[in-house]
Write a protein that holds these residues in place. Structure first.
Motif, PDB file in Angstrom:
ATOM      1  N   PHE A  59      78.893  18.356-105.985  1.00 34.59           N
ATOM      2  CA  PHE A  59      78.984  18.136-104.529  1.00 34.59           C
ATOM      3  C   PHE A  59      80.099  18.975-103.889  1.00 34.59           C
ATOM      4  CE2 PHE A  59      77.166  14.092-106.187  1.00 34.59           C
ATOM      5  CZ  PHE A  59      75.924  14.190-105.582  1.00 34.59           C
TER       6      PHE A  59
ATOM      7  N   GLU B  31      75.463   3.848-102.988  1.00 39.26           N
ATOM      8  CA  GLU B  31      74.530   4.039-104.107  1.00 39.26           C
ATOM      9  C   GLU B  31      75.276   4.076-105.444  1.00 39.26           C
ATOM     10  OE1 GLU B  31      72.578   7.895-103.865  1.00 39.26           O
ATOM     11  OE2 GLU B  31      72.338   7.971-106.019  1.00 39.26           O
TER      12      GLU B  31
ATOM     13  N   CYS C 245      74.410   9.930 -97.444  1.00 41.18           N
ATOM     14  CA  CYS C 245      73.262  10.397 -98.216  1.00 41.18           C
ATOM     15  C   CYS C 245      72.119   9.410 -98.010  1.00 41.18           C
ATOM     16  CB  CYS C 245      73.613  10.546 -99.692  1.00 41.18           C
ATOM     17  SG  CYS C 245      73.856   8.982-100.565  1.00 41.18           S
TER      18      CYS C 245
ATOM     19  N   THR D 184      71.046  16.367-100.635  1.00 39.89           N
ATOM     20  CA  THR D 184      72.254  15.923-101.319  1.00 39.89           C
ATOM     21  C   THR D 184      71.989  15.731-102.811  1.00 39.89           C
ATOM     22  OG1 THR D 184      72.798  14.688 -99.321  1.00 39.89           O
ATOM     23  CG2 THR D 184      74.093  14.192-101.282  1.00 39.89           C
ATOM     24  N   GLY D 185      70.982  14.950-103.106  1.00 39.70           N
ATOM     25  CA  GLY D 185      70.660  14.656-104.510  1.00 39.70           C
ATOM     26  C   GLY D 185      71.192  13.310-104.945  1.00 39.70           C
ATOM     27  N   ASP D 186      70.423  12.662-105.836  1.00 39.28           N
ATOM     28  CA  ASP D 186      70.886  11.396-106.408  1.00 39.28           C
ATOM     29  C   ASP D 186      72.182  11.638-107.170  1.00 39.28           C
ATOM     30  OD1 ASP D 186      68.671   9.864-105.606  1.00 39.28           O
ATOM     31  OD2 ASP D 186      67.486  10.599-107.293  1.00 39.28           O
TER      32      ASP D 186
ATOM     33  N   ASP E 276      77.786  19.829 -99.026  1.00 39.65           N
ATOM     34  CA  ASP E 276      76.783  18.788 -98.801  1.00 39.65           C
ATOM     35  C   ASP E 276      75.509  19.419 -98.232  1.00 39.65           C
ATOM     36  OD1 ASP E 276      77.110  19.037 -95.984  1.00 39.65           O
ATOM     37  OD2 ASP E 276      78.745  17.585 -95.997  1.00 39.65           O
TER      38      ASP E 276
ATOM     39  N   LYS F  87      80.419  11.189-103.406  1.00 44.96           N
ATOM     40  CA  LYS F  87      79.834  12.533-103.353  1.00 44.96           C
ATOM     41  C   LYS F  87      80.637  13.460-102.431  1.00 44.96           C
ATOM     42  CE  LYS F  87      75.127  10.712-104.120  1.00 44.96           C
ATOM     43  NZ  LYS F  87      73.735  10.638-103.603  1.00 44.96           N
ATOM     44  N   THR F  88      81.761  12.971-101.945  1.00 45.65           N
ATOM     45  CA  THR F  88      82.633  13.706-101.010  1.00 45.65           C
ATOM     46  C   THR F  88      81.843  14.364 -99.869  1.00 45.65           C
ATOM     47  OG1 THR F  88      82.673  15.720-102.373  1.00 45.65           O
ATOM     48  CG2 THR F  88      84.464  14.145-102.714  1.00 45.65           C
ATOM     49  N   LEU F  89      80.893  13.623 -99.325  1.00 43.04           N
ATOM     50  CA  LEU F  89      80.067  14.174 -98.247  1.00 43.04           C
ATOM     51  C   LEU F  89      80.859  14.198 -96.943  1.00 43.04           C
ATOM     52  CD1 LEU F  89      76.672  12.361 -98.984  1.00 43.04           C
ATOM     53  CD2 LEU F  89      77.477  14.579 -99.831  1.00 43.04           C
ATOM     54  N   ARG F  90      80.832  15.334 -96.264  1.00 40.19           N
ATOM     55  CA  ARG F  90      81.595  15.481 -95.022  1.00 40.19           C
ATOM     56  C   ARG F  90      80.709  15.371 -93.780  1.00 40.19           C
ATOM     57  NH1 ARG F  90      87.375  16.659 -95.729  1.00 40.19           N
ATOM     58  NH2 ARG F  90      87.351  18.363 -94.198  1.00 40.19           N
TER      59      ARG F  90
END
Lengths: 298, 126
Positions: free
Chosen positions: A122, B58, B48, A106-108, A125, B41-44
């Motif tokens: 982003f 974070e 993270c 993902t990355g910071d 992912d 981060k719009t992670l689906r």
């Protein structure tokens, strides 16, 4: 075939990996110096991708420079700075130069770096990036357009075994494995109980997934404080920091602590190697892996 | 007409409850009724590695990580079993062409299930 893949897939050898220092101004001479330092001791070394959201020489060019000088790279790609097109071209470009170890993470966030005003991307992912890499290794870009011959990627990822939601981390590792990850480099962890629960859990659901926990060499309680307070997702228990702070020789105690944690990690199921990183590059890196049984390669 | 009206109604309903971002490919049912598009981060596909010890984000320390919330809610909410089972499914990349459209229409037409050909490509030799 990459040494990393050969060792992880075809032997029971413990692998050692490290972090290549970010390249800024020292040019190829700087790269050569670091290659000379790391190559005798490590099987493969991470070419990072703007770590901690700080700009440096790019992941691909660093990986190429490492390879040119005889050090096997694990090219990292983070999802923060590039969209899906750019991530695929990073991978294809790496393949062009014979780089096959690709680690997708993902990355910071940009706010962790020195240019927090940047746009975060982003677009995809890490799990999606892994699946796209798997598809490319199978002969197609995400669009379905053919790649002939297909790049021979050895796909890896990163997971944090010790961050909430704790009970979900094993499932997330499984998701990445199913998407195509063959090895996982784990985030630095100062909770051996959490690492143990994670490794045992992963070994049950994904016995083929190779785990490589990370250890950070620090010299003082102050450094541990820094890690605890500044690195996202890493908790250092107060008792651990106190142990180092109260020691007569903080440097020795910190070293001893890290060695204990690493030995414990190596005893866990699924663990096939160690990733070692340090703040200031000094002799303790070599001392550390020597103490863990590593001998220099010929 | 419906194509213009439905996104307005959908947003009016889902914005106050889930802070809906109108991605047009809603996955709320599989994420414990927690919108992953509200993750900075719009992670689906899960959290993270930067989640704080207290379970907060974070990027925004004052905000609970949406994936911690999603996990807790998936377990605790009385949701249909099949929804809960979808929690760890691999969700495809967001189709940016659907941004602003009604996920209801896209659900009925199955447009939200279309993925690029290479997404489901078979394994290579690795």
């Amino acid at each position: 075939m990459s040494v990393l893949r050969e060792k992880l897939e075809n032997t029971n050898d413990v692998v050692f990996t490290a972090e290549f220092p970010s390249v800024d101004g020292a040019g190829m001479a700087g790269v050569e110096k670091n290659v000379a330092r790391l190559a005798p001791w490590f099987d493969a070394v991470n070419a990072t991708d703007n770590p901690a959201a700080h700009a440096h020489a790019s992941n691909t060019t660093t990986a190429i420079a490492m390879k040119m000088h005889g050090l096997e790279p694990i090219m990292q790609i983070v999802c923060r700075d590039k969209n899906r097109l750019a991530i695929q071209s990073d991978m294809m470009g790496a393949s062009l130069h014979g780089i096959t170890n690709i680690s997708l993470l993902t990355g910071d966030d940009v706010t962790a770096g020195d240019e927090p005003e940047s746009r975060r991307v982003f677009d995809i992912d890490s799990a999606q990036a892994i699946n796209i890499a798997r598809g490319m290794a199978g002969g197609t870009y995400l669009s379905g357009r053919a790649i002939k011959p297909a790049p021979d990627f050895y796909i890896g990822a990163v997971e944090n075994a010790a961050a909430p939601p704790f009970n979900y981390r094993i499932q997330r590792a499984l998701k990445k494995h199913r998407a195509g990850a063959k090895f996982l480099q784990l985030q630095i962890c100062y909770h051996p109980d959490r690492l143990e629960a994670f490794c045992k859990g992963v070994a049950e659901v994904a016995p083929d997934l190779k785990l490589i926990p990370t250890f950070l060499l620090v010299k003082s309680a102050k450094s541990l404080d820094y890690v605890h307070n500044k690195i996202p997702g890493i908790d250092v228990p107060a008792a651990t920091i106190a142990r180092v702070r109260n020691a007569n020789n903080q440097r020795d105690e910190a070293y001893k602590l890290t060695l204990e944690l690493a030995r414990h990690a190596l005893s866990l199921p699924g663990v096939r190697g160690l990733h070692v990183t340090d703040f200031r590059h000094d002799d303790s890196l070599v001392e550390f892996i020597s103490d863990l049984g590593r001998r220099p390669r010929n | 007409m419906l194509k213009k009206l439905l996104p307005v109604i959908e947003h009016a309903l889902k914005k106050p409850i889930w802070d809906c971002r109108m991605c047009g490919q809603c996955v709320l049912h599989s994420t414990g009724m927690t919108c992953p598009m509200t993750c900075p981060k719009t992670l689906r596909n899960g959290p993270c590695g930067g989640v704080r010890e207290d379970g907060n984000c974070e990027v925004k320390p004052e905000m609970p990580c949406i994936w911690v919330k999603a996990y807790d809610r998936t377990i605790s909410l009385p949701l249909p079993k099949v929804w809960k089972e979808h929690y760890n499914e691999l969700r495809p990349p967001v189709d940016m062409q659907l941004q602003g459209t009604s996920s209801w229409i896209n659900l009925v037409t199955k447009r939200d299930q279309q993925t690029p050909v290479g997404w489901a490509a078979p394994d290579g030799k690795h």
